[in-house]
Design an enzyme around this catalytic site. Structure first.
Site, PDB file in Angstrom:
ATOM      1  N   LYS A 240       8.669  -5.807 -11.328  1.00  0.00           N
ATOM      2  CA  LYS A 240       9.390  -6.498 -12.401  1.00  0.00           C
ATOM      3  C   LYS A 240      10.241  -7.658 -11.895  1.00  0.00           C
ATOM      4  O   LYS A 240      10.455  -8.629 -12.604  1.00  0.00           O
ATOM      5  CB  LYS A 240      10.240  -5.523 -13.217  1.00  0.00           C
ATOM      6  CG  LYS A 240      11.425  -4.959 -12.494  1.00  0.00           C
ATOM      7  CD  LYS A 240      12.241  -4.048 -13.408  1.00  0.00           C
ATOM      8  CE  LYS A 240      13.406  -3.465 -12.611  1.00  0.00           C
ATOM      9  NZ  LYS A 240      13.018  -2.743 -11.380  1.00  0.00           N
TER      10      LYS A 240
ATOM     11  N   LYS B  24      13.768  -5.454 -17.241  1.00  0.00           N
ATOM     12  CA  LYS B  24      12.693  -5.224 -18.213  1.00  0.00           C
ATOM     13  C   LYS B  24      12.989  -5.922 -19.544  1.00  0.00           C
ATOM     14  O   LYS B  24      12.081  -6.424 -20.217  1.00  0.00           O
ATOM     15  CB  LYS B  24      12.490  -3.723 -18.408  1.00  0.00           C
ATOM     16  CG  LYS B  24      11.916  -3.061 -17.145  1.00  0.00           C
ATOM     17  CD  LYS B  24      12.030  -1.550 -17.175  1.00  0.00           C
ATOM     18  CE  LYS B  24      11.408  -0.942 -15.903  1.00  0.00           C
ATOM     19  NZ  LYS B  24      11.685   0.503 -15.789  1.00  0.00           N
TER      20      LYS B  24
ATOM     21  N   GLY C 150       5.481   6.319 -12.463  1.00  0.00           N
ATOM     22  CA  GLY C 150       4.510   7.212 -11.835  1.00  0.00           C
ATOM     23  C   GLY C 150       3.362   6.425 -11.224  1.00  0.00           C
ATOM     24  O   GLY C 150       2.924   5.413 -11.773  1.00  0.00           O
TER      25      GLY C 150
ATOM     26  N   PHE D 275       0.852  -1.198   0.000  1.00  0.00           N
ATOM     27  CA  PHE D 275       0.000   0.000   0.000  1.00  0.00           C
ATOM     28  C   PHE D 275       0.884   1.243   0.000  1.00  0.00           C
ATOM     29  O   PHE D 275       0.643   2.203   0.717  1.00  0.00           O
ATOM     30  CB  PHE D 275      -0.953  -0.046   1.213  1.00  0.00           C
ATOM     31  CG  PHE D 275      -2.155   0.854   1.100  1.00  0.00           C
ATOM     32  CD1 PHE D 275      -2.939   0.862  -0.048  1.00  0.00           C
ATOM     33  CD2 PHE D 275      -2.525   1.690   2.153  1.00  0.00           C
ATOM     34  CE1 PHE D 275      -4.051   1.685  -0.147  1.00  0.00           C
ATOM     35  CE2 PHE D 275      -3.641   2.517   2.066  1.00  0.00           C
ATOM     36  CZ  PHE D 275      -4.409   2.515   0.904  1.00  0.00           C
TER      37      PHE D 275
ATOM     38  N   GLY E  56      13.685  13.304  -7.498  1.00  0.00           N
ATOM     39  CA  GLY E  56      13.136  12.016  -7.084  1.00  0.00           C
ATOM     40  C   GLY E  56      13.142  10.973  -8.197  1.00  0.00           C
ATOM     41  O   GLY E  56      12.565   9.896  -8.051  1.00  0.00           O
TER      42      GLY E  56
ATOM     43  N   ASP F 277      17.977  -2.030 -13.831  1.00  0.00           N
ATOM     44  CA  ASP F 277      16.530  -1.902 -14.042  1.00  0.00           C
ATOM     45  C   ASP F 277      16.173  -2.267 -15.490  1.00  0.00           C
ATOM     46  O   ASP F 277      15.236  -3.025 -15.746  1.00  0.00           O
ATOM     47  CB  ASP F 277      16.105  -0.459 -13.729  1.00  0.00           C
ATOM     48  CG  ASP F 277      14.660  -0.183 -14.109  1.00  0.00           C
ATOM     49  OD1 ASP F 277      13.767  -0.644 -13.395  1.00  0.00           O
ATOM     50  OD2 ASP F 277      14.435   0.500 -15.131  1.00  0.00           O
TER      51      ASP F 277
END
Lengths: 346, 346
Positions: free
Chosen positions: A130, A229, A326, A13, A211, A225
């Site tokens: 991922k 992917k 986002g 959450f 950020g 990262d």
């Protein structure tokens, strides 16, 4: 048409979990009117924020208020409290488990365990993580199949920009021979800033202040990262069985302002390119900085935007460009996965 | 899993019809292995090339050989000959009717009639013809719904590049507030040539020699083709009820080399832009030449390539770039529609 009710459990959450909940709440009427879908959130479990389960449905507005004001959901009035994530998954009776919990990227845990428990309990699984999909794709897909449910993972690449579903559902009938693109917004932001004359250090610092980059930026700038992917795209879209270690990897830390400017003089752009391609019966993959021609659609992709070009046998190149991160973007991607499950249940 | 058999009727056997048939034949094994799909072509009817129906299935290789060698299929050995298109649709017992016949763009006929007959006979319909969908979208969709079948029309915009399915199936849950892009390859080819220094007349002549433009080029250069596609996107993706006459229209015949060069000096590109957008409760649409900024993904779209940017409430802009014409491209788009119908039947 009969409106279907889907019972949801959210594991995690944080930003994504809260955005998804807010979208479900804000778009409640639209989901009913357009898609005959009603949802009931029966459980939330978050290792930091607390856990609450109520088979009659939780009050989304109240949960969002609590987490916003107290950082916790422990003060929620009613429901069963204190169950851990696995207990929650097994006791809540959800039709769909949405996996948005924190991941250990080395092991994909506890998320792989969450997904296996949910699939074995007969729940569909949606994830925005991922790690587990990069590490355990085949195993999870087979387990879903065995249990007659779906596992969906649109947001693991390009967040809600639907590159995976488009390839799997709308480019069916094609052989995908290559996937190539920009899948990490942080490095693309840094490289774009450098094209405007900033040094790597200045650009990184700015990305950190905004950020986009972590204090310890290795996951992005060293290409990890993008590797995750790339593995997902190779395995899910090209039938490969790659592991992250199979992907050749070079990050952007060695790129100088001079490199960028020399490329610019030639009318080219340096981009961190994720690429998987067929070589005979094999699928190879690498992540590395590459020079991209001015008239390649990838050249126009600036800042944190992502893009993928799929090369197909029947249609040549198809490029999709969109945001790659986002909360709202990812929350809508999860909603799109949920609606796909809803369509298949009707 | 049980392999499903789908019986197909092809109305129209020109470039698209032949390409689609060749793809079905060439990818037979792949369709069976990957998607558990077998197809049987039970009828072909083409107003110029002839008509043949055989409920046991026609020999695709033989049909392709005949049409290539004689321009006709009249010499096909066996089957029922001489039925017209409507008789064929009503007698062939196909599960799916693929509509690829010549269209009168003013009336959408005889294609609208073909589709209504097929839908009322309980067949799913796939079409590559934009005319009928631009003119009779609501009516056809409602008729399909009433008969419990699907009508699919991916190839009417951007040929097989899946902009419509992506928006309808993978961007579900979003409100699409604008669709904007390059949907006519001929005009984009001419404008690209002009950027390289050719006059409008020279560029048009070249497009005609290459077969991109007709001898009478008005449908392309005056924007009519783009208007049809804009109407389809506005109606199918934004819930509008536009007719072609509702779309403000300006073609590219007034664009001079000077205009192009002045734009270039400002770092901009002139493109024929199809645009539909919300204004209050209404959807407005126009087709006109517009200046596009260098860093807009649409600026990188050269030659006959097409592109659409969808602006969504949840994800901002999503751009898809790909080929917008061609027999193989369109044939694969029809196959993708067929596979979507196949998935929904399982």
């Amino acid at each position: 048409m009969r409106t279907a009710m889907i019972k949801l459990a959210s594991i995690g959450f944080g930003t994504v979990g809260q955005s998804f909940t807010k979208i479900l709440h804000d778009k409640k009427q639209m989901l009913k009117d357009r898609y005959d879908l009603e949802t009931k959130l029966v459980a939330i479990s978050d290792v930091m924020k607390g856990s609450v389960m109520d088979k009659d449905g939780l009050d989304m507005t109240e949960l969002l208020r609590l987490v916003s004001e107290t950082g916790k959901i422990d003060d929620y009035d009613g429901g069963v409290k204190g169950l851990d994530s696995v207990e929650t998954i097994n006791q809540c009776g959800a039709d769909v488990m949405v996996e948005m919990a924190w991941t250990d990227l080395e092991t994909g845990e506890p998320n792989i365990t969450h997904m296996k428990e949910a699939l074995n309990a007969g729940a569909h699984v949606i994830t925005s993580n991922k790690g587990p999909i990069a590490l355990a794709y085949k195993e999870l897909v087979e387990l879903a199949k065995k249990n007659g449910v779906q596992i969906r993972y649109e947001c693991t690449v390009m967040s809600g920009t639907p590159v995976l579903s488009m390839a799997q559902e709308n480019l069916t009938g094609h052989v995908i021979n290559s996937v190539k693109g920009i899948v990490n917004g942080t490095t693309n932001y840094i490289l774009t800033k450098m094209e405007n004359g900033g040094s790597y250090d200045v650009a990184l610092k700015e990305a950190q202040e905004l950020g986009y980059a972590e204090a310890e930026p290795s996951a992005d700038v060293d290409g990890w990262d993008a590797v995750g992917k790339t593995v997902i795209m190779a395995n899910a879209l090209m039938g490969a069985s790659l592991k992250p270690g199979d992907v050749e990897r070079e990050g952007i830390t060695g790129i100088t302002l001079n490199d960028i400017m020399e490329a610019k003089i030639q009318g080219k752009h340096i981009k961190l390119i994720a690429h998987a391609w067929r070589e005979g019966d094999e699928v190879k993959a690498k992540v590395s900085p590459e020079m991209v021609d001015e008239d390649d659609p990838l050249a126009s992709v600036k800042g944190t935007v992502n893009a993928i070009t799929l090369t197909t046998d029947g249609l040549g190149d198809v490029t999709i460009i969109g945001r790659g991160a986002g909360g709202t973007e990812t929350g809508h991607g999860i909603l799109s996965d949920l609606l796909a499950i809803h369509r298949s249940r009707k």
